[in-house]
Each structure stands twice: as structure tokens, then as C-alpha cells.
Design a protein around this motif. Structure first.
Motif, mmCIF file in Angstrom:
data_model
loop_
_atom_site.group_PDB
_atom_site.id
_atom_site.type_symbol
_atom_site.label_atom_id
_atom_site.label_comp_id
_atom_site.label_asym_id
_atom_site.label_seq_id
_atom_site.Cartn_x
_atom_site.Cartn_y
_atom_site.Cartn_z
ATOM 1 N N LYS A 2 44.379 52.835 76.851
ATOM 2 C CA LYS A 2 45.061 52.926 75.647
ATOM 3 C C LYS A 2 43.985 52.979 74.508
ATOM 4 O O LYS A 2 42.680 52.394 74.716
ATOM 5 C CB LYS A 2 46.178 51.904 75.489
ATOM 6 N N LYS A 3 44.304 53.292 73.421
ATOM 7 C CA LYS A 3 43.364 53.498 72.018
ATOM 8 C C LYS A 3 43.463 52.448 71.293
ATOM 9 O O LYS A 3 44.250 51.524 71.170
ATOM 10 C CB LYS A 3 43.504 54.707 71.541
ATOM 11 N N ARG A 53 43.495 60.277 61.288
ATOM 12 C CA ARG A 53 45.204 60.552 60.986
ATOM 13 C C ARG A 53 45.490 59.827 59.871
ATOM 14 O O ARG A 53 44.781 58.741 59.579
ATOM 15 C CB ARG A 53 45.968 60.138 62.341
ATOM 16 N N SER A 54 46.711 59.941 59.438
ATOM 17 C CA SER A 54 47.190 59.279 58.333
ATOM 18 C C SER A 54 48.296 58.181 58.899
ATOM 19 O O SER A 54 48.749 58.487 59.942
ATOM 20 C CB SER A 54 48.126 60.076 57.412
ATOM 21 N N ILE A 55 48.355 57.246 58.305
ATOM 22 C CA ILE A 55 49.113 56.066 59.181
ATOM 23 C C ILE A 55 50.500 56.540 59.399
ATOM 24 O O ILE A 55 51.005 55.795 60.402
ATOM 25 C CB ILE A 55 49.174 54.857 58.073
ATOM 26 N N ASP A 56 51.134 57.589 59.031
ATOM 27 C CA ASP A 56 52.587 58.143 59.186
ATOM 28 C C ASP A 56 52.320 59.035 60.610
ATOM 29 O O ASP A 56 53.463 59.420 61.160
ATOM 30 C CB ASP A 56 53.309 58.764 58.262
ATOM 31 N N GLU A 57 51.364 59.081 61.103
ATOM 32 C CA GLU A 57 51.059 59.837 62.263
ATOM 33 C C GLU A 57 50.929 59.344 63.511
ATOM 34 O O GLU A 57 50.775 59.681 64.635
ATOM 35 C CB GLU A 57 49.927 60.833 62.157
ATOM 36 N N ILE A 59 51.630 57.225 66.876
ATOM 37 C CA ILE A 59 52.309 57.081 68.135
ATOM 38 C C ILE A 59 51.718 55.842 68.740
ATOM 39 O O ILE A 59 51.042 55.675 69.491
ATOM 40 C CB ILE A 59 52.228 58.164 69.122
ATOM 41 N N ILE A 60 52.857 54.640 68.236
ATOM 42 C CA ILE A 60 52.177 53.451 68.614
ATOM 43 C C ILE A 60 52.077 53.060 69.908
ATOM 44 O O ILE A 60 51.296 52.377 70.380
ATOM 45 C CB ILE A 60 53.197 52.355 67.849
ATOM 46 N N PHE A 86 52.750 49.901 58.415
ATOM 47 C CA PHE A 86 51.743 50.160 59.674
ATOM 48 C C PHE A 86 51.240 48.886 60.474
ATOM 49 O O PHE A 86 51.242 49.035 61.786
ATOM 50 C CB PHE A 86 50.434 51.025 59.138
ATOM 51 N N ILE A 87 50.631 47.977 60.039
ATOM 52 C CA ILE A 87 50.215 46.956 60.632
ATOM 53 C C ILE A 87 51.400 46.435 61.426
ATOM 54 O O ILE A 87 51.057 45.836 62.509
ATOM 55 C CB ILE A 87 49.537 45.897 59.543
#
Length: 189
Positions: A2-3, A53-57, A59-60, A86-87
Motif C-alpha cells: 500500500k501507498k 492528485r487532489s484530495i477528492d481523487e 481511493i483510501i 480528507f484527513i
């Protein structure tokens, strides 16, 4: 694997996350840089970065961790509901927050009433509407100068916090929490 997500905002501090980022790079762990928008962001040091990426992009499920740098002026991030949301998506993941960034975690109620370090003094935060209850176990800038914590960071749950001058120890601990063994000698420790 995972990233790690790195969230940046105007005047973010690059040096505070440099050891963490180098440790991740040494172990080939992918880092994806996020910001509210995919616009150029200027760091405290004058570096200009284009987020991936923007925060709305997000994929958690692709991420196991979040890195939050300090900033010369983090007020706009602290007051931004989209950034705070986002956080919050990282609530059960490993989070590293240094300098003023732990205040973002107080604002999202992840650190309220829990031990943490922050590169600011409580008195300055009371003026911003934070309460003694929010900051009860906070070790602020002056506290860290007068009575340093030998480790250089505090781990609470899955969150590691620190202040600017402990950035190397903070970075190594963040990597360690991700299961990445980085010899401290690489960074002069």
C-alpha cells in the motif's frame, strides 16, 4: 504494498518530512502527493510542487498511511472542511504529523485529550478557540525545549507526532511504524 499519502498545503515545510520521505524511497514505498487542488503549491523553503492528485481523487483502500508536514501558516488548512474530511479518512491508518500539523488531528478529534507533541504553545492555540480539554496532554514548543523527550516524538495509537528539530527521529519512527527498517546511522543518529 500500500501507498503513503503526503498532504501538502501552502507554506508546508519540506525539511520536516525529508527523512521520512527518504526512508520510504529507500524501501521503494510509493508516496502520492495530495493537495486540495492539483495546483502548484509553494513550500516554506520556496520549492514549488505540483501534487499528484487532489484530495477528492483518493481511493483510501490503496493507502496505509498519511504524512502531514508542518507549515509556516497552516490556518487555511485547519479551517478547511474538505482537508479535514480528507484527513479523517485515515483514522485507522498510520499517521505522521510534525510541527504544527498535529493541530489538524486535534481539529479532526483524533488527538483530543491524548498525548502528542506540536510545534506551537498552548497559549497560542487558546486564542484560536481550542480548549484546555483539547490540548490537555499536548507537549508544546516551549515544553519540548525545556524538558525534551529523549525519543524526539510521541506515539499515540497509530499516530506519531513531533516538532521540527526532531525531524530525523520522527521520520525514522514513521518508517518503523510502517514496518520499514531504516538504520538510523544513515541519517547521522
Amino acid at each position: 504494498m500500500k501507498k503513503t499519502a503526503l498532504l501538502i498545503y501552502e507554506t508546508y515545510c519540506n525539511f520536516e518530512i525529508s527523512v521520512a520521505l527518504e526512508g520510504l524511497a529507500l524501501k521503494n514505498k510509493e508516496v502520492v502527493v495530495f493537495a486540495k487542488y492539483k495546483d502548484l503549491i509553494k513550500s516554506e523553503e520556496g520549492l514549488t510542487v505540483l501534487p499528484d492528485r487532489s484530495i477528492d481523487e483518493i481511493i483510501i483502500d490503496e493507502y496505509d498511511s498519511l504524512l502531514l508536514p508542518g507549515a509556516a501558516d497552516i490556518r487555511s488548512a485547519i479551517e478547511d472542511k474538505d482537508i479535514l474530511n480528507f484527513i479523517k479518512k485515515f483514522k485507522d491508518k498510520i499517521i505522521g504529523a510534525i510541527s504544527i500539523a498535529p493541530i489538524l488531528l486535534v481539529k479532526t478529534e483524533m488527538l483530543n485529550g491524548k498525548p502528542f507533541m506540536a510545534g506551537v504553545n498552548k497559549e497560542d492555540l487558546f486564542e484560536e478557540g481550542f480548549t484546555n480539554e483539547d490540548l490537555d496532554k499536548m507537549k508544546g514548543w516551549d515544553d519540548c525545549i525545556k524538558n525534551p523527550i529523549e525519543d524526539g516524538y510521541i506515539v499515540t495509537d497509530k499516530i506519531v507526532t513531533s516538532i521540527a528539530f526532531n525531524f530525523a527521529k520522527f521520520g525514522l519512527q514513521f518508517c518503523k511504524m510502517l514496518g520499514l527498517d531504516i538504520p538510523p546511522q544513515i541519517f547521522g543518529l
